[in-house]
Design a protein around this motif. Structure first.
Motif, PDB file in Angstrom:
ATOM      1  N   GLY A   1       0.815  -1.208   0.000  1.00 12.04           N
ATOM      2  CA  GLY A   1       0.000   0.000   0.000  1.00 12.04           C
ATOM      3  C   GLY A   1       0.849   1.260   0.000  1.00 12.04           C
ATOM      4  N   LYS A   2       1.938   1.235   0.744  1.00 10.33           N
ATOM      5  CA  LYS A   2       2.839   2.382   0.795  1.00 10.33           C
ATOM      6  C   LYS A   2       3.436   2.657  -0.581  1.00 10.33           C
ATOM      7  N   ALA A   3       3.798   1.592  -1.301  1.00 11.82           N
ATOM      8  CA  ALA A   3       4.379   1.760  -2.634  1.00 11.82           C
ATOM      9  C   ALA A   3       3.372   2.365  -3.606  1.00 11.82           C
ATOM     10  N   VAL A   4       2.123   1.909  -3.529  1.00 11.30           N
ATOM     11  CA  VAL A   4       1.091   2.428  -4.436  1.00 11.30           C
ATOM     12  C   VAL A   4       0.772   3.880  -4.105  1.00 11.30           C
ATOM     13  N   ARG A   5       0.676   4.193  -2.818  1.00  6.08           N
ATOM     14  CA  ARG A   5       0.410   5.587  -2.423  1.00  6.08           C
ATOM     15  C   ARG A   5       1.556   6.500  -2.838  1.00  6.08           C
ATOM     16  N   GLU A   6       2.780   6.017  -2.699  1.00  2.00           N
ATOM     17  CA  GLU A   6       3.930   6.810  -3.121  1.00  2.00           C
ATOM     18  C   GLU A   6       3.876   7.090  -4.622  1.00  2.00           C
ATOM     19  N   ALA A   7       3.483   6.084  -5.400  1.00  2.00           N
ATOM     20  CA  ALA A   7       3.373   6.272  -6.850  1.00  2.00           C
ATOM     21  C   ALA A   7       2.352   7.355  -7.176  1.00  2.00           C
ATOM     22  N   TRP A   8       1.224   7.328  -6.473  1.00  2.00           N
ATOM     23  CA  TRP A   8       0.197   8.355  -6.685  1.00  2.00           C
ATOM     24  C   TRP A   8       0.729   9.741  -6.315  1.00  2.00           C
ATOM     25  N   ARG A   9       1.419   9.834  -5.182  1.00  2.00           N
ATOM     26  CA  ARG A   9       1.985  11.126  -4.775  1.00  2.00           C
ATOM     27  C   ARG A   9       3.033  11.604  -5.778  1.00  2.00           C
ATOM     28  N   ASN A  10       3.841  10.681  -6.275  1.00  2.00           N
ATOM     29  CA  ASN A  10       4.848  11.062  -7.266  1.00  2.00           C
ATOM     30  C   ASN A  10       4.193  11.580  -8.543  1.00  2.00           C
ATOM     31  N   GLY A  11       3.065  10.984  -8.903  1.00  2.00           N
ATOM     32  CA  GLY A  11       2.339  11.466 -10.073  1.00  2.00           C
ATOM     33  C   GLY A  11       1.794  12.865  -9.867  1.00  2.00           C
ATOM     34  N   ARG A  12       1.357  13.154  -8.647  1.00  2.00           N
ATOM     35  CA  ARG A  12       0.830  14.486  -8.339  1.00  2.00           C
ATOM     36  C   ARG A  12       1.930  15.546  -8.343  1.00  2.00           C
ATOM     37  N   SER A  13       3.109  15.176  -7.864  1.00  2.00           N
ATOM     38  CA  SER A  13       4.180  16.166  -7.737  1.00  2.00           C
ATOM     39  C   SER A  13       4.983  16.348  -9.026  1.00  2.00           C
ATOM     40  N   ALA A  14       4.862  15.405  -9.951  1.00  2.00           N
ATOM     41  CA  ALA A  14       5.609  15.505 -11.206  1.00  2.00           C
ATOM     42  C   ALA A  14       5.001  16.567 -12.113  1.00  2.00           C
ATOM     43  N   ALA A  15       5.783  17.018 -13.073  1.00  8.56           N
ATOM     44  CA  ALA A  15       5.245  17.876 -14.126  1.00  8.56           C
ATOM     45  C   ALA A  15       4.176  17.104 -14.890  1.00  8.56           C
ATOM     46  N   TRP A  16       3.348  17.836 -15.625  1.00 10.41           N
ATOM     47  CA  TRP A  16       2.262  17.178 -16.358  1.00 10.41           C
ATOM     48  C   TRP A  16       2.828  16.535 -17.623  1.00 10.41           C
ATOM     49  N   LEU A  17       3.007  15.225 -17.586  1.00 11.07           N
ATOM     50  CA  LEU A  17       3.718  14.516 -18.646  1.00 11.07           C
ATOM     51  C   LEU A  17       2.965  14.408 -19.973  1.00 11.07           C
ATOM     52  N   PRO A  18       1.630  14.479 -20.019  1.00 12.17           N
ATOM     53  CA  PRO A  18       0.978  14.455 -21.336  1.00 12.17           C
ATOM     54  C   PRO A  18       1.417  15.584 -22.265  1.00 12.17           C
ATOM     55  N   ALA A  19       1.968  16.661 -21.711  1.00 10.06           N
ATOM     56  CA  ALA A  19       2.371  17.800 -22.539  1.00 10.06           C
ATOM     57  C   ALA A  19       3.831  17.737 -22.973  1.00 10.06           C
ATOM     58  N   VAL A  20       4.521  16.662 -22.619  1.00  6.24           N
ATOM     59  CA  VAL A  20       5.942  16.551 -22.950  1.00  6.24           C
ATOM     60  C   VAL A  20       6.128  16.315 -24.449  1.00  6.24           C
ATOM     61  N   ASP A  21       7.170  16.910 -25.003  1.00  2.00           N
ATOM     62  CA  ASP A  21       7.584  16.628 -26.383  1.00  2.00           C
ATOM     63  C   ASP A  21       8.397  15.332 -26.331  1.00  2.00           C
ATOM     64  N   TYR A  22       7.769  14.207 -26.623  1.00  2.00           N
ATOM     65  CA  TYR A  22       8.415  12.914 -26.394  1.00  2.00           C
ATOM     66  C   TYR A  22       9.591  12.622 -27.321  1.00  2.00           C
ATOM     67  N   PRO A  23       9.545  12.969 -28.598  1.00  2.00           N
ATOM     68  CA  PRO A  23      10.758  12.769 -29.403  1.00  2.00           C
ATOM     69  C   PRO A  23      11.961  13.521 -28.840  1.00  2.00           C
ATOM     70  N   ALA A  24      11.746  14.743 -28.343  1.00  2.00           N
ATOM     71  CA  ALA A  24      12.842  15.492 -27.727  1.00  2.00           C
ATOM     72  C   ALA A  24      13.256  14.853 -26.404  1.00  2.00           C
ATOM     73  N   LEU A  25      12.285  14.361 -25.657  1.00  2.00           N
ATOM     74  CA  LEU A  25      12.574  13.705 -24.377  1.00  2.00           C
ATOM     75  C   LEU A  25      13.511  12.521 -24.565  1.00  2.00           C
ATOM     76  N   PHE A  26      13.316  11.759 -25.630  1.00  2.00           N
ATOM     77  CA  PHE A  26      14.113  10.551 -25.837  1.00  2.00           C
ATOM     78  C   PHE A  26      15.601  10.859 -25.993  1.00  2.00           C
ATOM     79  N   ALA A  27      15.929  12.065 -26.403  1.00  2.00           N
ATOM     80  CA  ALA A  27      17.335  12.438 -26.566  1.00  2.00           C
ATOM     81  C   ALA A  27      17.967  12.918 -25.261  1.00  2.00           C
TER      82      ALA A  27
END
Length: 260
Positions: free
Chosen positions: A201-227
């Motif tokens: 449960g701690k691992a799953v909650r941490e994943a959720w918190r990490n998702g909240r604190s991260a930048a909004w990844l749907p807006a990332v330029d993924y081809p540029a990210l890969f480099a």
């Protein structure tokens, strides 16, 4: 690239979206049946897409509108790059040097036999799927589907059962799609029922918190990210370490099957 486009359904082969507003209605009973099938067979990836489809609600339209509101989102949406085609192109993937996100993605999918094409095929198995439609919302849905394994790489979660539950919890925090929440909760419950004394449960909650604190990844330029170097990408997009997940021995991360 031509072959990948033919397999994945290139722009010329896409059909108009057939459904209107009703396609965003919540279908809880349909989702419940799919959850039960997924618990019975965690390898049945099609059930994940069935759950996501049944509980999509307005997450896709809201996500698309949010994308358009970001500095680079308008350009990304205008170009409507089909990322699965790039991910299915070995020549494109081969250009990324050691230590980059692209190299980490190659190293992630190769030994596991994963592919963007395979994930796309699973998404097409659900009834009345409009995922290949020639429509901005369908394109955005494909984009979110295609970055799933990239998010595995960025977050550091494996493809064991716990890793999948954690990346789904992270994804819920990023997208607010109810389907992700249901899958994460169902997975966490199955681990809890296993009674193995591990802090699942701690691992799953941490994943959720990490998702909240991260930048909004749907807006990332993924081809540029890969480099980008992987460590730099994690810092840039504020993807925190998954310490609770790493603290659980690997042999216990797949024990959900015993609780099913």
């Amino acid at each position: 690239m031509i072959a990948a486009t033919q397999v994945l359904g290139g722009p010329k082969s896409r059909q108009p979206m057939q459904r209107g507003r009703q396609s965003f209605n919540l279908q809880p009973l349909r989702a419940l049946r799919a959850v039960r099938r997924l618990i019975a067979d965690k390898e049945d990836t099609a059930q994940v897409f069935e759950i996501m489809r049944a509980l999509a609600g307005n997450a896709i339209p809201k996500g698309y509108r949010r994308l358009l509101s970001t500095p680079e989102g308008g350009r990304i949406a205008y170009e409507h790059d089909e990322f699965a085609e790039r991910l299915s192109d070995p020549v494109w993937l081969a250009q990324f040097g050691p230590g980059t996100v692209g190299a980490a993605y190659r190293d992630f999918i190769a030994p596991r036999g994963l592919s963007a094409e395979g994930l796309a095929e699973e998404s097409r198995k659900i009834p009345e799927s409009d995922v290949d439609a020639a429509h901005p919302l369908a394109w955005y849905a494909r984009r979110m589907r295609d970055v799933h394994d990239v998010w595995h790489v960025l977050t550091g979660y494996g493809t064991d059962a716990l890793g999948e539950v954690c990346v789904v919890a992270f994804s819920y925090a990023q997208t607010r799609s109810l389907g992700f929440a249901v899958i994460a909760l169902a997975g966490a419950r199955q681990f809890q029922k296993a009674r193995l004394g591990q802090p699942y449960g701690k691992a799953v909650r941490e994943a959720w918190r990490n998702g909240r604190s991260a930048a909004w990844l749907p807006a990332v330029d993924y081809p540029a990210l890969f480099a980008m170097p992987l460590d730099e990408a994690r810092r840039t997009y504020k993807v925190a370490p998954n310490t609770a997940y790493q603290a659980i021995p690997p042999q216990y991360r797949d024990r959900i099957a015993e609780a099913a």
